[in-house]
Design an enzyme around this catalytic site. Structure first.
Site, PDB file in Angstrom:
ATOM      1  N   LEU A   1      10.845   5.058   7.612  1.00 20.35           N
ATOM      2  CA  LEU A   1      10.332   5.354   8.957  1.00 20.35           C
ATOM      3  C   LEU A   1       9.510   6.639   8.981  1.00 20.35           C
ATOM      4  CD1 LEU A   1      13.581   4.510  10.960  1.00 20.35           C
ATOM      5  CD2 LEU A   1      11.631   3.009  10.484  1.00 20.35           C
TER       6      LEU A   1
ATOM      7  N   SER B   1       1.317   5.611   7.365  1.00 15.29           N
ATOM      8  CA  SER B   1       1.752   4.336   6.785  1.00 15.29           C
ATOM      9  C   SER B   1       2.786   4.651   5.727  1.00 15.29           C
ATOM     10  CB  SER B   1       0.545   3.637   6.135  1.00 15.29           C
ATOM     11  OG  SER B   1       0.986   2.682   5.198  1.00 15.29           O
ATOM     12  N   SER B   2       3.772   3.766   5.562  1.00 14.99           N
ATOM     13  CA  SER B   2       4.777   3.989   4.513  1.00 14.99           C
ATOM     14  C   SER B   2       4.098   4.021   3.149  1.00 14.99           C
ATOM     15  CB  SER B   2       5.820   2.877   4.542  1.00 14.99           C
ATOM     16  OG  SER B   2       6.355   2.787   5.838  1.00 14.99           O
TER      17      SER B   2
ATOM     18  N   GLN C   1       6.348 -11.633   2.780  1.00 16.92           N
ATOM     19  CA  GLN C   1       4.998 -11.189   3.129  1.00 16.92           C
ATOM     20  C   GLN C   1       4.299 -10.438   1.998  1.00 16.92           C
ATOM     21  OE1 GLN C   1       6.725  -8.822   6.524  1.00 16.92           O
ATOM     22  NE2 GLN C   1       5.064  -7.427   6.096  1.00 16.92           N
TER      23      GLN C   1
ATOM     24  N   LYS D   1      -2.241   0.151  14.267  1.00 18.41           N
ATOM     25  CA  LYS D   1      -2.783   0.251  12.903  1.00 18.41           C
ATOM     26  C   LYS D   1      -2.838  -1.146  12.271  1.00 18.41           C
ATOM     27  CE  LYS D   1      -0.645   1.511   9.130  1.00 18.41           C
ATOM     28  NZ  LYS D   1      -1.050   0.505   8.135  1.00 18.41           N
ATOM     29  N   ASP D   2      -1.804  -1.937  12.561  1.00 20.64           N
ATOM     30  CA  ASP D   2      -1.775  -3.322  12.076  1.00 20.64           C
ATOM     31  C   ASP D   2      -2.293  -4.221  13.200  1.00 20.64           C
ATOM     32  OD1 ASP D   2      -0.548  -2.759   9.489  1.00 20.64           O
ATOM     33  OD2 ASP D   2       1.190  -2.184  10.670  1.00 20.64           O
TER      34      ASP D   2
ATOM     35  N   HIS E   1       6.389   4.868  13.441  1.00 20.37           N
ATOM     36  CA  HIS E   1       7.544   4.110  13.947  1.00 20.37           C
ATOM     37  C   HIS E   1       8.184   4.851  15.122  1.00 20.37           C
ATOM     38  CE1 HIS E   1       7.570   2.771   9.588  1.00 20.37           C
ATOM     39  NE2 HIS E   1       7.531   1.616  10.219  1.00 20.37           N
TER      40      HIS E   1
HETATM   41  O1  PAF Z   1       4.680  -4.170  10.292  1.00 19.92           O
HETATM   42  C1  PAF Z   1       5.711  -4.303   9.592  1.00 19.92           C
HETATM   43  O2  PAF Z   1       6.395  -3.344   9.230  1.00 19.92           O
HETATM   44  C2  PAF Z   1       6.137  -5.695   9.164  1.00 19.92           C
HETATM   45  O3  PAF Z   1       5.042  -6.504   8.917  1.00 19.92           O
HETATM   46  C3  PAF Z   1       7.109  -6.376  10.144  1.00 19.92           C
HETATM   47  C4  PAF Z   1       6.459  -6.612  11.499  1.00 19.92           C
HETATM   48  C5  PAF Z   1       8.348  -5.502  10.320  1.00 19.92           C
HETATM   49  C6  PAF Z   1       7.551  -7.727   9.605  1.00 19.92           C
HETATM   50  O4  PAF Z   1       8.180  -7.619   8.376  1.00 19.92           O
END
Ligand code: PAF
Length: 282
Positions: free
Chosen positions: A33, A185-186, A61, A149-150, A37
């Site tokens: 985090l 971003s992580s 993913q 960002k996403d 977040h």
């Molecule tokens: O954005 C993310 O961290 C991921 O794509 C999510 C939405 C938690 C799904 O794994």
């Protein structure tokens, strides 16, 4: 804060909160985090009465060549952060409970998911929509929160919610940036010092685009060419894509007008970073 891996327990706690008239907010995460977040959590706390956060690094993913194994895992620190934020419930499921050996059902949005990051990362968004749909079914929130960002991810999730009639409102929150404007971003944790310094080129390129549009430049190709120059000057950078699209459907555009998405995906060393801005031009 209740921390649980149990789907049964989460359903029980959420339904108790709902029966007490509480609005259920949900922030899904993959952990590690950061302030991005936290801004989602702050917004979620303001807009809901009972807040659930999930931490699950979703193998589905990531493609086999991606960073699933090395993705930062910081559960102890994450838990402390969430406790401090007074999150009500942390859902921290085990991988084998989310995807059993006979798992064979997927959720896929088939239009927006094929574009931009979906082109470079085939199967990525199918993995995202499948896990988010599962989490939505488990948590059953009223509201769920995603970062700008996403942007493409948030758009796809909104579309999934609409197409599949989830009774959930999707809320988005602005990108949080470092001092030099690199989007949090992580994956920034992977950058070495030199890559980290060069990565600010992404926002420089986005700012250049914004300025050109402000100066009435309307040709996406010309703007993209200028953005490319800025990133290509950095020796450790390689561009995956720079695109200017209609912000509502991510379709290509010939002229800058209305609400426009300007997005960059670029590698610095081996680390792939994404960022975007939305510009309104009438
Ligand atoms: O954005 C993310 O961290 C991921 O794509 C999510 C939405 C938690 C799904 O794994």
């Amino acid at each position: 804060m209740i921390t649980t891996k149990s789907i049964k327990k989460i359903r029980k706690s959420v339904s108790k909160a709902r029966n007490n008239g509480k609005i259920i907010g949900f922030v899904p995460t993959m952990g590690a985090l950061h302030k991005g977040h936290l801004s989602l959590i702050n917004k979620a706390k303001k807009e809901s009465d009972y807040l659930v956060v999930s931490i699950f690094i979703n193998s589905l993913q990531f493609s086999p060549s991606e960073d699933f194994k090395s993705y930062p895992r910081k559960i102890k620190i994450d838990k402390r952060i969430l406790e401090k934020k007074k999150v009500d419930l942390l859902f921290y499921p085990q991988a084998d409970k989310m995807y059993g050996p006979d798992f064979s059902s997927f959720v896929e949005e088939t239009r927006l998911s094929k574009k931009l990051c979906g082109k470079s990362r085939p199967g990525h968004f199918k993995g995202v929509t499948t896990i988010v749909a599962k989490l939505f079914n488990i948590v059953q929130p009223d509201l769920s929160f995603f970062g700008q960002k996403d942007y493409q991810q948030a758009l796809i999730i909104k579309k999934m919610v609409k197409d599949l009639n989830f009774a959930i409102k999707i809320k988005t929150s602005p990108t949080i940036r470092e001092k030099d404007k690199l989007a949090l971003s992580s994956r920034n944790l992977y950058l070495n010092q030199k890559e980290r310094k060069e990565a600010k080129a992404i926002y420089e390129a986005l700012s250049q685009a914004k300025q050109m549009i402000k100066n009435n430049k309307r040709n996406p190709k010309k703007i993209i060419a200028e953005m490319r120059k800025i990133i290509e000057k950095r020796p450790r950078a390689s561009i995956d894509y720079i695109e200017i699209r209609n912000a509502n459907n991510l379709e290509k555009i010939k002229k800058i007008e209305g609400k426009v998405f300007i997005g960059v995906a670029a590698y610095f060393g081996k680390t792939r970073l994404i960022d975007n801005i939305i510009v309104n031009k009438n």
